[in-house]
Enzyme design. Structure first.
Site, short mmCIF file in Angstrom:
data_model
loop_
_atom_site.label_atom_id
_atom_site.label_comp_id
_atom_site.label_asym_id
_atom_site.label_seq_id
_atom_site.Cartn_x
_atom_site.Cartn_y
_atom_site.Cartn_z
N ASP A 144 0.86 -1.17 0.00
CA ASP A 144 0.00 0.00 0.00
C ASP A 144 0.91 1.24 0.00
O ASP A 144 2.13 1.15 0.18
CB ASP A 144 -0.97 0.00 1.18
CG ASP A 144 -2.17 0.94 0.93
OD1 ASP A 144 -2.11 1.75 -0.03
OD2 ASP A 144 -3.15 0.87 1.68
C1 NOJ Z 1 -3.89 4.09 0.14
C2 NOJ Z 1 -5.10 3.25 0.33
O1 NOJ Z 1 -5.03 2.57 1.57
C3 NOJ Z 1 -5.32 2.24 -0.77
O2 NOJ Z 1 -6.58 1.65 -0.58
C4 NOJ Z 1 -5.20 2.86 -2.12
O3 NOJ Z 1 -5.43 1.92 -3.12
C5 NOJ Z 1 -3.83 3.49 -2.24
N1 NOJ Z 1 -3.67 4.51 -1.23
C6 NOJ Z 1 -3.57 4.09 -3.62
O4 NOJ Z 1 -4.28 5.24 -3.78
#
Ligand code: NOJ
Length: 717
Positions: A263
Site C-alpha cells: 500500500d
Molecule cells: C492508500 C489506500 O489505503 C489504498 O486503498 C489505495 O489503493 C492506495 N492509497 C492508492 O491510492
C-alpha cells in the site's frame, strides 16, 4: 512475441530494481531538469523515473498515452508502463459507495457496476484497479467501512467474486474493456483497533482464517490478478513485511503467483511501526516477505542494489518479482500495444454514457435501505413538499474514492425531485451546514416547512467524514443537524429523513423524530434521480443492511455473528447482575444485519426441512413460502442462517449461509429452497483444520438476522 524470461535476462540489476517502483505521474511529466531539484531529496533520480514499472492515477487517455509514449522512447528494452488507479465505485459515472452496493444483495448488479467502471477506466488508459477492497468490517468508527461490503465473511466473499468478475471479465487478455483487479488490503485492515485508521490489528490466526481471510481468498479463486498489502500489523508484524502472511499463507498455502504491491508508502512505514531501523531494512523485509512492487516510496530503488551486493538479499527474489510484473504486462498485451484500450475518441463515447448513468441510477435505487416508515412514504401526488437540509442541494453525494467523478455532473436531490414534482416543491432551505447552524438558517427552515404538507429532510455526513483517515469517535449526526430536526418536529408535519453517509450511524435523535427514514449512503452520480424514484414509489426499496447499526458507539464492535458467552443475556435473566450485558443500553444493535423495510410487507410460512438428520454426503433442503401480503410489488431478500450448537471452539449465534432476492407481486407466494451441505458447516478448529462436527444445528430462515425462525437438525458423520 517477447519471452519474459529472455527479457529478464537482458535487464541490468538496476533496471530490474526500478521496475519494482510505482510513481505518481508528476514524476514522469516533470522536466528532466527538475529531478535534480525538488524531487531529488526524495532520492528519485532520472534513471529511476525512466525505468519505473508503474504509474499511479494518471488522468485521461491523452495524458496516459503521452506518458507511455515518452516512457517507451526512453526505455532501453521497450518495457511498457503499467497504469494503476483507485477505481472503487466507478470512474466518471459514479456508482454508490461499496457499502451501498453491498446493501443491494444483488451480485449481478455489483458485477455490472464493476464492468462499467472497468470500461470507463480502460478507455482512459488504466490497466489495473486497486479494487475490490474486501476487508471485513465491524467497527463503524472506521471511515473505510464504506469501501467494504460489510460484516459477513460469506457475503463479502460473494461480492469479492462478483467485483473481480466485473473488473476482469472472462478474458482479461482479450477483452480490452476490462482491467486487472487488485484485492486489498491484505490482511485484516478492517479490524483496526478502536476504528482508528492505520491502527494495530490483533487477533488469533483462527479468527483471521474464519472471518477475515475468506473474502481475499474468494477474490483470488475468481482469478484476481493482484493483491495489495495492508497498513496494519498482523500478529505484531506489519503486513507489508510479514513473511508468514505473504510467503507462507498467500504464496505457498494459497498458491498465489500474481503481483503483490505494497500500500501507499507502507514499505517505509515499517520504520515508524518500529520493525525496521532504516529504509534499507524496510526494503529487505518487504522483498523477503514477497512484496513485488513498492508504491510511492523509493526504498527498493535506493537500497536493493546495495543489499544484493552485500549478500543480504538474494537476487532471485528480485528476479521473481520482476517476472511477475512483466507477466502481468504481457497478459494485458502491453508489449504489443502499450496504449491498450486508451483512446480519446472512445473516452468521449464511453464516459458517462446514457447507458452508464441508467445503470448507476438502478444500482443506487436498489442500494437504499428503508429504515423506518410510518406511512409517510411513498410520497403521494399533490402533497406540498418542503425540501430542507444540508444535502437538499449538495453535490457532495459521490462519496470518497470518486477521484474522476464530477460533482457538477451529479444529480442533486433537489434536481432529481424537481424533475418529477415541479411545483409540488413549495420551499427549499438548507437549514444548517453539515456541522454548524446559524439562527437565521434554522428560522428559514422552519418558515419553509410551514408552507408544506410534508418535510423531506436531507441530512448526513460530508464525504470527508468517512473514507481513508475518516475515523470518527462519535458516530451520531453532528449536533447542528439534530438541532434542525428539533426545530422542525414541533410543526407536527410528517418528516421524511433522507440520510447520506458512509457508515452505520448512531441514529438517536433522528430515527425517533422521523416518520420515515431512508438510508441513501453516498448514492453517486444519479443520486437525486434514484432517490426521487424511491420517494415517489416508482422503485420499491429493497436494500438490506450488511453492517449492523449500533444502538450507541459504546456497543461497538457490535455484529450479528457474535458468540454467546458463558453468561448470555436472555429475557428471563435481564434483571440479574452477573450476566453479559450493559447497565445502560441493550446488547443488541438498533438495526440488525440484513434489515430493511419495503413499501409492501412479506410473510414467511411453512419452513420445512427435507430431513432432520443430515448425513455428511447428503444435502439438506430448507424450504420456505414467502408471500407478498401488501399492495405493492416488491423485492424481498430471504436469508438463511445456521448455528452449530456445540463446537470444539465457540460458534457464532448465527452465520449467513445463503440468500435469495425475490420479486413478488401483491398476493403472490413463492417457495424458496436452500441447499445445505456438510461443507457449509465446516469451520476452523483449534488445530486450524477446516472441518465440521457431528451434532446439533439450528437453521434459521427470515427477513434479517434478528427476525428469523429456526428449526433443528443433526449432522451425522
Ligand atoms: C492508500 C489506500 O489505503 C489504498 O486503498 C489505495 O489503493 C492506495 N492509497 C492508492 O491510492
Amino acid at each position: 512475441m517477447t519471452n519474459m524470461n529472455t527479457l529478464l535476462e537482458q535487464m541490468t540489476l538496476e533496471e530490474k530494481i526500478f521496475q519494482l517502483m510505482q510513481l505518481t505521474p508528476n514524476f514522469l511529466s516533470e522536466d528532466d531538469a527538475n529531478l535534480t531539484g525538488p524531487l531529488a531529496w526524495m532520492g528519485v533520480t532520472e534513471n529511476m523515473v525512466n525505468n519505473a514499472g508503474s504509474v499511479l492515477s494518471a488522468v485521461g487517455a491523452k495524458e496516459t498515452m503521452a506518458l507511455q509514449k515518452k516512457y517507451m522512447e526512453n526505455s532501453r528494452l521497450g518495457i511498457p508502463l503499467l497504469f494503476m488507479a483507485d477505481i472503487i465505485h466507478g470512474y466518471r459515472t459514479i456508482f454508490p459507495v461499496t457499502l451501498a452496493i453491498g446493501s443491494t444483495w444483488d451480485l449481478e448488479l455489483a458485477e455490472k457496476s464493476a464492468a462499467i467502471a472497468a470500461k470507463e477506466s480502460a478507455v482512459t488508459g488504466i490497466h489495473v484497479t486497486f479494487a475490490p477492497m474486501v476487508d471485513l468490517v465491524r467497527d463503524p468508527r472506521w471511515g473505510r467501512v464504506m469501501e467494504s461490503t460489510g460484516e459477513d465473511p460469506y457475503l463479502n466473499s460473494e461480492y469479492a467474486r462478483a467485483f473481480v468478475r466485473g473488473f476482469q471479465g472472462e478474458d482479461l487478455a482479450g477483452d480490452l474493456d476490462r482491467v486487472a483487479a487488485c484485492v486489498k488490503h491484505f490482511a485484516a485492515y478492517g479490524a483496526a483497533e478502536g476504528g482508528r485508521d492505520y491502527n494495530t490489528v490483533n487477533m488469533s490466526e483462527r479468527q483471521l482464517r474464519e472471518s477475515y481471510l475468506p473474502a481475499y481468498k474468494a477474490a483470488l479463486d475468481e482469478g484476481c490478478e493482484m493483491v495489495m498489502t495492508a497498513f496494519n500489523t498482523v500478529d505484531g508484524i506489519p503486513a507489508t513485511g510479514n513473511k508468514w502472511l505473504m510467503r507462507n499463507l498467500l504464496r505457498d498455502e494459497w498458491g498465489f503467483d500474481g503481483m503483490l504491491i505494497s500500500d501507499w508508502g507502507a514499505v517505509g512505514e515499517m520504520i515508524p511501526h518500529g520493525v525496521a531501523a532504516d529504509g534499507a531494512e524496510a526494503a529487505q523485509k518487504a522483498i523477503e516477505a514477497g512484496v513485488d512492487m513498492e508504491m510511492m516510496t523509493s526504498h527498493y530503488a535506493n537500497h536493493l542494489k546495495e543489499l544484493v551486493e552485500a549478500g543480504k538479499v538474494d537476487v532471485k527474489l528480485i528476479d521473481e518479482s520482476v517476472l511477475r510484473i512483466l507477466k502481468l504486462k504481457e497478459k494485458l498485451g502491453l508489449f504489443e500495444n502499450p496504449y491498450r484500450a486508451a483512446s480519446e475518441e472512445r473516452e468521449k463515447e464511453v464516459l458517462l454514457s446514457g447507458e452508464h448513468r441508467a445503470a448507476a441510477r438502478e444500482v443506487a435505487a436498489k442500494s437504499f435501505v428503508l429504515l423506518k416508515n410510518e406511512q409517510a412514504l411513498p410520497l403521494r401526488s399533490g402533497q406540498k413538499l418542503a425540501l430542507i437540509g444540508p444535502f437538499a442541494e449538495s453535490g457532495d453525494i459521490l462519496g470518497p474514492w470518486s477521484i474522476w467523478g464530477k460533482q457538477e455532473e451529479a444529480v442533486q436531490l433537489h434536481a432529481g425531485l424537481a424533475a418529477r414534482l415541479g411545483a409540488d416543491i413549495v420551499a427549499v432551505a438548507k437549514g444548517c451546514e453539515i456541522e454548524s447552524a446559524t439562527e437565521e438558517q434554522l428560522r428559514e427552515a422552519v418558515a419553509a416547512a410551514s408552507e408544506a404538507d410534508v418535510i423531506v429532510l436531507a441530512l448526513g455526513e460530508s464525504s470527508e467524514m468517512s473514507g481513508e483517515a475518516g475515523s470518527r469517535g462519535d458516530i451520531r449526526l453532528p449536533q447542528a443537524q439534530l438541532d434542525l430536526i428539533g426545530r422542525l418536529k414541533p410543526l407536527g408535519k410528517p418528516i421524511v429523513v433522507v440520510l447520506f453517509n458512509g457508515r452505520p450511524l448512531d441514529l438517536h435523535g433522528v430515527i425517533e423524530e422521523a416518520d420515515a427514514l431512508l438510508e441513501v449512503w453516498f448514492p453517486g452520480t444519479e443520486g437525486g434521480n434514484a432517490i426521487a424514484d424511491v420517494l415517489l414509489g416508482d422503485v420499491n426499496p429493497s436494500g438490506r443492511l450488511t453492517m449492523s447499526f449500533p444502538y450507541s458507539v459504546g456497543q461497538v464492535p457490535v455484529y450479528y455473528n457474535n458468540y454467546n458467552t458463558g453468561r448470555p443475556l436472555t429475557p428471563q435473566n435481564a434483571s440479574e447482575r452477573y450476566v453479559s450485558k450493559y447497565l445502560d443500553m441493550p446488547n443488541t444493535p438498533l438495526l440488525p444485519f440484513g434489515y430493511g423495510l419495503s413499501y409492501t410487507t412479506f410473510s414467511y410460512s411453512g419452513i420445512s426441512l427435507s430431513t432432520d438428520v443430515l448425513n455428511a454426503e447428503d444435502t439438506l433442503h430448507v424450504s420456505v413460502d414467502v408471500t407478498n401480503t401488501g399492495t405493492a410489488a416488491g423485492e424481498e431478500v430471504v436469508q438463511l442462517y445456521v448455528r452449530d450448537m456445540a463446537g470444539e471452539v465457540v460458534r457464532p449465534l448465527k452465520e449467513l449461509k445463503g440468500f435469495r432476492k425475490l420479486l413478488l407481486q401483491p398476493g403472490e407466494t413463492k417457495t424458496v429452497t436452500f441447499a445445505v451441505t456438510e461443507e457449509q458447516l465446516r469451520y476452523y478448529h483449534a488445530d486450524l483444520q477446516l472441518k465440521s462436527d457431528a451434532g446439533e444445528f439450528q437453521v434459521f430462515v427470515g427477513a434479517n438476522s434478528r427476525d428469523a425462525e429456526s428449526k433443528p437438525f443433526r449432522l451425522v458423520k
